[in-house]
Design a protein around this motif. Structure first.
Motif, PDB file in Angstrom:
ATOM      1  N   ALA A   9       2.788   9.688  -6.097  1.00  0.00           N
ATOM      2  CA  ALA A   9       2.928  11.040  -5.551  1.00  0.00           C
ATOM      3  C   ALA A   9       4.265  11.660  -5.943  1.00  0.00           C
ATOM      4  O   ALA A   9       4.340  12.841  -6.295  1.00  0.00           O
ATOM      5  CB  ALA A   9       2.778  11.007  -4.039  1.00  0.00           C
ATOM      6  N   ALA A  65       2.133   1.802  -3.494  1.00  0.00           N
ATOM      7  CA  ALA A  65       1.026   2.185  -4.376  1.00  0.00           C
ATOM      8  C   ALA A  65       0.668   3.661  -4.248  1.00  0.00           C
ATOM      9  O   ALA A  65       0.160   4.260  -5.208  1.00  0.00           O
ATOM     10  CB  ALA A  65      -0.204   1.323  -4.068  1.00  0.00           C
ATOM     11  N   ARG A  66       0.933   4.263  -3.100  1.00  0.00           N
ATOM     12  CA  ARG A  66       0.624   5.688  -2.913  1.00  0.00           C
ATOM     13  C   ARG A  66       1.838   6.586  -3.030  1.00  0.00           C
ATOM     14  O   ARG A  66       1.751   7.698  -3.556  1.00  0.00           O
ATOM     15  CB  ARG A  66      -0.050   5.889  -1.553  1.00  0.00           C
ATOM     16  CG  ARG A  66      -1.484   5.402  -1.498  1.00  0.00           C
ATOM     17  CD  ARG A  66      -2.117   5.704  -0.153  1.00  0.00           C
ATOM     18  NE  ARG A  66      -2.135   7.135   0.151  1.00  0.00           N
ATOM     19  CZ  ARG A  66      -2.639   7.633   1.287  1.00  0.00           C
ATOM     20  NH1 ARG A  66      -3.128   6.809   2.201  1.00  0.00           N
ATOM     21  NH2 ARG A  66      -2.638   8.939   1.487  1.00  0.00           N
ATOM     22  N   PRO A 104       0.010  11.284   5.014  1.00  0.00           N
ATOM     23  CA  PRO A 104      -0.217  11.118   3.575  1.00  0.00           C
ATOM     24  C   PRO A 104       0.994  11.488   2.729  1.00  0.00           C
ATOM     25  O   PRO A 104       1.467  12.633   2.785  1.00  0.00           O
ATOM     26  CB  PRO A 104      -1.393  12.060   3.290  1.00  0.00           C
ATOM     27  CG  PRO A 104      -1.310  13.089   4.364  1.00  0.00           C
ATOM     28  CD  PRO A 104      -0.777  12.404   5.582  1.00  0.00           C
ATOM     29  N   ALA A 152       0.831  -1.207   0.000  1.00  0.00           N
ATOM     30  CA  ALA A 152       0.000   0.000   0.000  1.00  0.00           C
ATOM     31  C   ALA A 152       0.864   1.255   0.000  1.00  0.00           C
ATOM     32  O   ALA A 152       0.527   2.252  -0.642  1.00  0.00           O
ATOM     33  CB  ALA A 152      -0.931  -0.011   1.210  1.00  0.00           C
ATOM     34  N   LEU A 195       1.397   4.884   6.549  1.00  0.00           N
ATOM     35  CA  LEU A 195       0.495   5.737   5.780  1.00  0.00           C
ATOM     36  C   LEU A 195      -0.487   6.517   6.649  1.00  0.00           C
ATOM     37  O   LEU A 195      -1.520   6.964   6.159  1.00  0.00           O
ATOM     38  CB  LEU A 195      -0.280   4.920   4.732  1.00  0.00           C
ATOM     39  CG  LEU A 195       0.539   4.415   3.545  1.00  0.00           C
ATOM     40  CD1 LEU A 195      -0.326   3.593   2.605  1.00  0.00           C
ATOM     41  CD2 LEU A 195       1.179   5.568   2.794  1.00  0.00           C
ATOM     42  N   GLU A 242       1.055  12.126  -0.303  1.00  0.00           N
ATOM     43  CA  GLU A 242       0.669  13.132  -1.287  1.00  0.00           C
ATOM     44  C   GLU A 242       1.010  14.557  -0.838  1.00  0.00           C
ATOM     45  O   GLU A 242       1.017  15.488  -1.657  1.00  0.00           O
ATOM     46  CB  GLU A 242      -0.837  13.037  -1.560  1.00  0.00           C
ATOM     47  CG  GLU A 242      -1.274  11.753  -2.253  1.00  0.00           C
ATOM     48  CD  GLU A 242      -1.405  10.568  -1.295  1.00  0.00           C
ATOM     49  OE1 GLU A 242      -1.618   9.439  -1.780  1.00  0.00           O
ATOM     50  OE2 GLU A 242      -1.310  10.786  -0.066  1.00  0.00           O
TER      51      GLU A 242
END
Length: 325
Positions: free
Chosen positions: A34, A29-30, A106, A26, A103, A108
C-alpha cells in the motif's frame, strides 16, 4: 496547505504493537504494498510496547529487507496511547498516519487519506468506521455509548466512530508534541480539540487478522474514565447536583416527618432512618470518588513522570536524524 519541508520524508506511519507476533506477517504483507504504491517517500515507525512474545525479533528481521521500516522499542509496556505518543514524537514525515497492527483498519486507505489532505489542504483526516458488523454486539454497543457520551461531554467536534486510525499534518503533530509527555493522552479526543481543518475517509471495519484484542473490558472502562476526567469537569458538576438533590430530598423528608409528628401518626421504626442514611452515604461516597479521580490526576501531573521510556530506536542506530521543526 501543509507540506513537508524540503528533504523530509513525506509520510510516516506509526504502528503501536504489543504481542503482535501472529499478526505481524499479515500486516507487512498489506502495509508495504500500500505504501510502495503511494508514490511518496515514507517510513514505518513500529513501536514495540514492551511485547513479551517475538514481536521485536520479527520486526528486526523484517527491517533487514525493508529499509523504510523503523523499530522503536519501549522499555516496558506503557499502554497503547503512550506507545502512540512515542511514535508521533519519533516520526519525521511531513504527514503522520497511525494504524493498529491487527488490520481491522485497512492500510490501503492511508494513500487515500494523504491524497485528500493534500488536495483540500487538511491537517487531519479521520478514518471513520461506516460498518462495524465484524465486531461483537457488545463491542458495538459499548463503542456507541462511549462516542455518545464523549460528544455530549466534550462537544460535537469528536467524530463518531473514529478511533486512532487517522492522518495528521506536520503542523498538527508539532502541536501535539508541544503538550507534556508526563500525562496520559487520549488522542481520539485530543486531536479534535486542536481545531485544525479536518476531513474523513470511511471504511468497513474488518475482523482482527490474528491474535486477540489487547483492549479488555477493564482497559475500555479505564479509557472511558480517562476520557471523561481528562476532557470534562462534568463529573464534578454531577457531584454538586447530587449534593443539591440529596439536600432537597432531605429537606422534604424533614417537612414530612414534622407533619406526621404533628398529626400524631408517627410509628416507631428504623426503615426511614436506614433509607435516609444509606442514600446520603452513597451520594457522599460517589462525590468523594469523583473528587478522588481528579485529585489522582493532579498528583500524577505533579510527579511529572514520563509515560514511557524508549529503550532503542533503529533510526538513531542507523544515523538517521530525529524529527524536528
Amino acid at each position: 496547505m501543509p507540506v513537508a519541508p524540503e528533504g523530509r520524508t513525506t509520510l510516516s506511519v506509526v504502528v503501536p504493537m504489543y504481542d503482535e507476533e501472529a499478526a505481524l506477517p499479515a500486516l507487512v504483507a498489506r502495509l508495504r504494498p500500500a505504501l510502495d504504491g503511494a508514490g511518496v517517500s515514507y517510513e514505518v515507525v513500529a513501536v514495540d510496547d514492551g511485547s513479551a512474545d517475538r514481536t521485536a525479533e520479527l520486526l528486526e528481521k523484517e527491517r533487514t529487507g525493508w529499509p523504510e521500516l523503523r523499530v522503536v522499542r519501549l522499555r516496558s509496556n506503557a499502554g497503547h496511547q503512550a506507545a502512540l505518543t512515542a511514535g508521533l514524537h519519533a516520526a519525521v514525515g511531513g504527514y503522520v498516519a497511525s494504524i493498529d497492527a491487527d488490520l481491522q483498519d485497512p492500510p490501503e486507505k492511508i494513500p487515500e487519506m494523504l491524497e485528500l489532505a493534500r488536495a483540500e489542504g487538511l491537517d487531519i483526516v479521520y478514518g471513520v468506521r461506516s460498518d462495524r458488523s465484524t465486531d461483537t454486539g457488545f463491542k458495538r454497543r459499548t463503542a456507541g455509548a462511549y462516542y455518545w457520551l464523549m460528544r455530549r461531554l466534550v462537544g460535537k467536534r469528536v467524530t463518531a466512530q473514529a478511533g486512532d486510525f487517522r492522518l495528521l499534518s506536520r503542523v498538527a503533530v508539532e502541536a501535539l508534541k508541544a503538550l507534556p509527555t508526563d500525562q496520559q493522552q487520549v488522542y481520539r479526543l485530543l486531536v479534535p480539540w486542536l481545531g485544525f481543518p479536518s476531513g474523513q475517509v470511511t471504511y468497513q471495519r474488518e475482523e482482527r487478522v490474528a491474535g486477540s484484542s489487547k483492549y479488555s473490558l477493564g482497559k475500555m472502562v479505564r479509557l472511558a474514565v480517562e476520557s471523561v476526567t481528562t476532557f470534562s469537569a462534568a463529573p464534578l458538576r454531577l457531584a454538586t447536583w447530587l449534593g443539591v438533590a440529596s439536600f432537597v430530598l432531605c429537606l422534604l423528608m424533614v417537612v414530612w416527618s414534622i407533619g406526621v409528628h404533628l398529626a400524631g401518626s408517627t410509628v416507631p421504626g428504623w426503615t426511614s432512618l436506614f433509607v435516609a442514611v444509606l442514600f446520603l452515604g452513597s451520594v457522599q461516597l460517589i462525590c468523594v470518588g469523583l473528587l478522588g479521580e481528579y485529585v489522582g490526576r493532579i498528583y500524577t501531573a505533579v510527579q511529572r513522570r514520563p509515560t514511557y521510556f524508549v529503550a532503542s530506536d533503529s533510526a538513531r542506530e542507523d544515523g538517521v536524524p530525529e524529527a524536528g521543526p
